[in-house]
Design a protein around this motif. Sequence first.
Motif, PDB file in Angstrom:
ATOM      1  N   ALA A  62       0.832  -1.219   0.000  1.00 45.25           N
ATOM      2  CA  ALA A  62       0.000   0.000   0.000  1.00 45.25           C
ATOM      3  C   ALA A  62       0.858   1.258   0.000  1.00 45.25           C
ATOM      4  O   ALA A  62       0.577   2.230  -0.718  1.00 45.25           O
ATOM      5  N   ALA A  63       1.917   1.263   0.802  1.00 43.15           N
ATOM      6  CA  ALA A  63       2.785   2.444   0.875  1.00 43.15           C
ATOM      7  C   ALA A  63       3.493   2.679  -0.451  1.00 43.15           C
ATOM      8  O   ALA A  63       3.620   3.825  -0.907  1.00 43.15           O
ATOM      9  N   LEU A  64       3.925   1.601  -1.098  1.00 40.21           N
ATOM     10  CA  LEU A  64       4.624   1.753  -2.376  1.00 40.21           C
ATOM     11  C   LEU A  64       3.680   2.207  -3.486  1.00 40.21           C
ATOM     12  O   LEU A  64       4.085   2.951  -4.381  1.00 40.21           O
ATOM     13  N   ILE A  65       2.431   1.761  -3.430  1.00 43.66           N
ATOM     14  CA  ILE A  65       1.441   2.255  -4.388  1.00 43.66           C
ATOM     15  C   ILE A  65       1.258   3.757  -4.205  1.00 43.66           C
ATOM     16  O   ILE A  65       1.194   4.524  -5.182  1.00 43.66           O
ATOM     17  N   ALA A  66       1.195   4.201  -2.938  1.00 37.89           N
ATOM     18  CA  ALA A  66       1.043   5.627  -2.659  1.00 37.89           C
ATOM     19  C   ALA A  66       2.245   6.414  -3.168  1.00 37.89           C
ATOM     20  O   ALA A  66       2.096   7.501  -3.745  1.00 37.89           O
ATOM     21  N   VAL A  67       3.451   5.864  -2.970  1.00 35.81           N
ATOM     22  CA  VAL A  67       4.660   6.537  -3.457  1.00 35.81           C
ATOM     23  C   VAL A  67       4.642   6.624  -4.975  1.00 35.81           C
ATOM     24  O   VAL A  67       4.970   7.668  -5.563  1.00 35.81           O
ATOM     25  N   ALA A  68       4.252   5.534  -5.640  1.00 39.27           N
ATOM     26  CA  ALA A  68       4.204   5.526  -7.102  1.00 39.27           C
ATOM     27  C   ALA A  68       3.199   6.558  -7.620  1.00 39.27           C
ATOM     28  O   ALA A  68       3.484   7.287  -8.578  1.00 39.27           O
ATOM     29  N   LEU A  69       2.028   6.626  -6.990  1.00 45.49           N
ATOM     30  CA  LEU A  69       1.011   7.587  -7.422  1.00 45.49           C
ATOM     31  C   LEU A  69       1.463   9.023  -7.182  1.00 45.49           C
ATOM     32  O   LEU A  69       1.302   9.895  -8.048  1.00 45.49           O
ATOM     33  N   ALA A  70       2.049   9.280  -6.008  1.00 42.93           N
ATOM     34  CA  ALA A  70       2.483  10.643  -5.681  1.00 42.93           C
ATOM     35  C   ALA A  70       3.626  11.088  -6.590  1.00 42.93           C
ATOM     36  O   ALA A  70       3.624  12.217  -7.101  1.00 42.93           O
ATOM     37  N   SER A  71       4.587  10.196  -6.794  1.00 45.62           N
ATOM     38  CA  SER A  71       5.714  10.562  -7.662  1.00 45.62           C
ATOM     39  C   SER A  71       5.266  10.704  -9.113  1.00 45.62           C
ATOM     40  O   SER A  71       5.745  11.583  -9.840  1.00 45.62           O
ATOM     41  N   GLY A  72       4.325   9.859  -9.548  1.00 44.76           N
ATOM     42  CA  GLY A  72       3.792   9.994 -10.895  1.00 44.76           C
ATOM     43  C   GLY A  72       3.057  11.311 -11.084  1.00 44.76           C
ATOM     44  O   GLY A  72       3.195  11.975 -12.121  1.00 44.76           O
ATOM     45  N   ALA A  73       2.278  11.705 -10.075  1.00 46.39           N
ATOM     46  CA  ALA A  73       1.570  12.991 -10.143  1.00 46.39           C
ATOM     47  C   ALA A  73       2.555  14.152 -10.164  1.00 46.39           C
ATOM     48  O   ALA A  73       2.394  15.114 -10.935  1.00 46.39           O
ATOM     49  N   GLY A  74       3.597  14.057  -9.347  1.00 47.28           N
ATOM     50  CA  GLY A  74       4.616  15.107  -9.352  1.00 47.28           C
ATOM     51  C   GLY A  74       5.318  15.209 -10.685  1.00 47.28           C
ATOM     52  O   GLY A  74       5.562  16.305 -11.199  1.00 47.28           O
ATOM     53  N   ALA A  75       5.646  14.061 -11.275  1.00 45.19           N
ATOM     54  CA  ALA A  75       6.297  14.060 -12.581  1.00 45.19           C
ATOM     55  C   ALA A  75       5.380  14.666 -13.642  1.00 45.19           C
ATOM     56  O   ALA A  75       5.837  15.417 -14.514  1.00 45.19           O
ATOM     57  N   ALA A  76       4.084  14.351 -13.577  1.00 43.87           N
ATOM     58  CA  ALA A  76       3.139  14.882 -14.563  1.00 43.87           C
ATOM     59  C   ALA A  76       3.070  16.407 -14.492  1.00 43.87           C
ATOM     60  O   ALA A  76       3.040  17.091 -15.526  1.00 43.87           O
ATOM     61  N   VAL A  77       3.051  16.948 -13.284  1.00 42.91           N
ATOM     62  CA  VAL A  77       3.012  18.413 -13.122  1.00 42.91           C
ATOM     63  C   VAL A  77       4.279  19.047 -13.678  1.00 42.91           C
ATOM     64  O   VAL A  77       4.233  20.056 -14.409  1.00 42.91           O
ATOM     65  N   LEU A  78       5.429  18.458 -13.370  1.00 44.15           N
ATOM     66  CA  LEU A  78       6.702  19.010 -13.843  1.00 44.15           C
ATOM     67  C   LEU A  78       6.825  18.924 -15.363  1.00 44.15           C
ATOM     68  O   LEU A  78       7.348  19.842 -16.001  1.00 44.15           O
ATOM     69  N   VAL A  79       6.325  17.837 -15.952  1.00 45.43           N
ATOM     70  CA  VAL A  79       6.336  17.708 -17.411  1.00 45.43           C
ATOM     71  C   VAL A  79       5.443  18.761 -18.050  1.00 45.43           C
ATOM     72  O   VAL A  79       5.804  19.375 -19.062  1.00 45.43           O
ATOM     73  N   ALA A  80       4.262  18.976 -17.458  1.00 44.67           N
ATOM     74  CA  ALA A  80       3.337  19.978 -17.997  1.00 44.67           C
ATOM     75  C   ALA A  80       3.960  21.375 -17.968  1.00 44.67           C
ATOM     76  O   ALA A  80       3.767  22.172 -18.896  1.00 44.67           O
ATOM     77  N   LEU A  81       4.733  21.651 -16.933  1.00 45.50           N
ATOM     78  CA  LEU A  81       5.385  22.958 -16.830  1.00 45.50           C
ATOM     79  C   LEU A  81       6.576  23.071 -17.775  1.00 45.50           C
ATOM     80  O   LEU A  81       6.932  24.168 -18.205  1.00 45.50           O
ATOM     81  N   ALA A  82       7.181  21.942 -18.112  1.00 47.20           N
ATOM     82  CA  ALA A  82       8.409  21.963 -18.925  1.00 47.20           C
ATOM     83  C   ALA A  82       8.132  22.127 -20.413  1.00 47.20           C
ATOM     84  O   ALA A  82       8.960  22.668 -21.142  1.00 47.20           O
ATOM     85  N   GLY A  83       6.997  21.607 -20.909  1.00 49.34           N
ATOM     86  CA  GLY A  83       6.672  21.780 -22.318  1.00 49.34           C
ATOM     87  C   GLY A  83       6.720  20.500 -23.127  1.00 49.34           C
ATOM     88  O   GLY A  83       7.085  19.421 -22.636  1.00 49.34           O
ATOM     89  N   LEU A  84       6.384  20.612 -24.422  1.00 56.27           N
ATOM     90  CA  LEU A  84       6.228  19.452 -25.298  1.00 56.27           C
ATOM     91  C   LEU A  84       7.511  18.645 -25.533  1.00 56.27           C
ATOM     92  O   LEU A  84       7.451  17.410 -25.562  1.00 56.27           O
ATOM     93  N   PRO A  85       8.672  19.269 -25.730  1.00 49.09           N
ATOM     94  CA  PRO A  85       9.876  18.447 -25.938  1.00 49.09           C
ATOM     95  C   PRO A  85      10.154  17.501 -24.760  1.00 49.09           C
ATOM     96  O   PRO A  85      10.497  16.340 -24.961  1.00 49.09           O
ATOM     97  N   VAL A  86       9.985  18.010 -23.564  1.00 49.93           N
ATOM     98  CA  VAL A  86      10.196  17.169 -22.379  1.00 49.93           C
ATOM     99  C   VAL A  86       9.120  16.091 -22.298  1.00 49.93           C
ATOM    100  O   VAL A  86       9.393  14.951 -21.913  1.00 49.93           O
ATOM    101  N   LEU A  87       7.897  16.442 -22.679  1.00 50.94           N
ATOM    102  CA  LEU A  87       6.821  15.454 -22.701  1.00 50.94           C
ATOM    103  C   LEU A  87       7.162  14.300 -23.645  1.00 50.94           C
ATOM    104  O   LEU A  87       6.970  13.126 -23.313  1.00 50.94           O
ATOM    105  N   GLY A  88       7.679  14.624 -24.830  1.00 54.27           N
ATOM    106  CA  GLY A  88       8.049  13.581 -25.779  1.00 54.27           C
ATOM    107  C   GLY A  88       9.153  12.687 -25.247  1.00 54.27           C
ATOM    108  O   GLY A  88       9.093  11.457 -25.380  1.00 54.27           O
ATOM    109  N   LEU A  89      10.161  13.297 -24.626  1.00 57.04           N
ATOM    110  CA  LEU A  89      11.255  12.506 -24.065  1.00 57.04           C
ATOM    111  C   LEU A  89      10.741  11.575 -22.966  1.00 57.04           C
ATOM    112  O   LEU A  89      11.071  10.373 -22.948  1.00 57.04           O
ATOM    113  N   CYS A  90       9.950  12.119 -22.058  1.00 56.46           N
ATOM    114  CA  CYS A  90       9.449  11.317 -20.938  1.00 56.46           C
ATOM    115  C   CYS A  90       8.490  10.223 -21.402  1.00 56.46           C
ATOM    116  O   CYS A  90       8.478   9.124 -20.829  1.00 56.46           O
ATOM    117  N   ALA A  91       7.698  10.502 -22.433  1.00 58.06           N
ATOM    118  CA  ALA A  91       6.780   9.485 -22.943  1.00 58.06           C
ATOM    119  C   ALA A  91       7.559   8.300 -23.506  1.00 58.06           C
ATOM    120  O   ALA A  91       7.186   7.136 -23.298  1.00 58.06           O
TER     121      ALA A  91
END
Length: 265
Positions: A100-129
Amino acid sequence: MRNDGGPKRPCLRTKVHIVRGRLRRGGEAFAFGSGVASAVAFALVLACGRALGSPRPLWSAALLGACGTACVYNVDRLRDRERDRSRSPDRTRFVEQHRAALIAVALASGAGAAVLVALAGLPVLGLCAGVLAVGLFHRRLKERTGFKNFYVASAWTVVAVGLPALALEAPRHIAWVATVVASALAANLLASNAASGSDRRRAAAAAIAGVAVACLAPRPVAPLALLPGVQGLALLLHQPTERSRLWVVDGALGLGAGLVWLWPI
């Protein structure tokens, strides 16, 4: 006067034993919960950013690397417990006990990464995808060790060099930086998956090649020699155990990256 009626205070030895137990459990949680891998990603992005010519620390790019690593690694460990059990029984046991704790970490870190990608722009989105796609297929691809070493080293190199490069207007010496980083990562993966003495020799050769390339590279890239250099030294201490793979082999990668970032240019 002795007081037999009150509660006994723990002796110093007992207190030390309790503290050591808590530190051990905390260290295992950090390592088995992908903390080491995330810290390595954070340090690598900072080190590469400096080598690429950034005049300031690229905190957002480094944090994105760490969040993405935590998400992908924890998802992989949660999904593939049965196949990991034979090679990493202690880590698998930890994952099962703290699911359960690791699922929470995965969800929180995934949400954080999504926010940072959205702020960084399309080139970073393509790389991360692209890197995310590799991470999601890792479960099916990792049985072939040789191919696994290649694509994991490639994915890590893309993240470590690509994120800071995209954050800079005019990154310098990209090919030099990528070559040194790829050599260090190849040494890391060969050592982590070493099944024989020849694997360790190939890991040492990759580390030596990385140091040589860094020494021939332009001056801003030269401190990156610490990355494969420290990784090569770790081979002398590495034992074929789970904790050694995490703390010695992977820890050396993070230590080398931290030294690069701190090295005066």
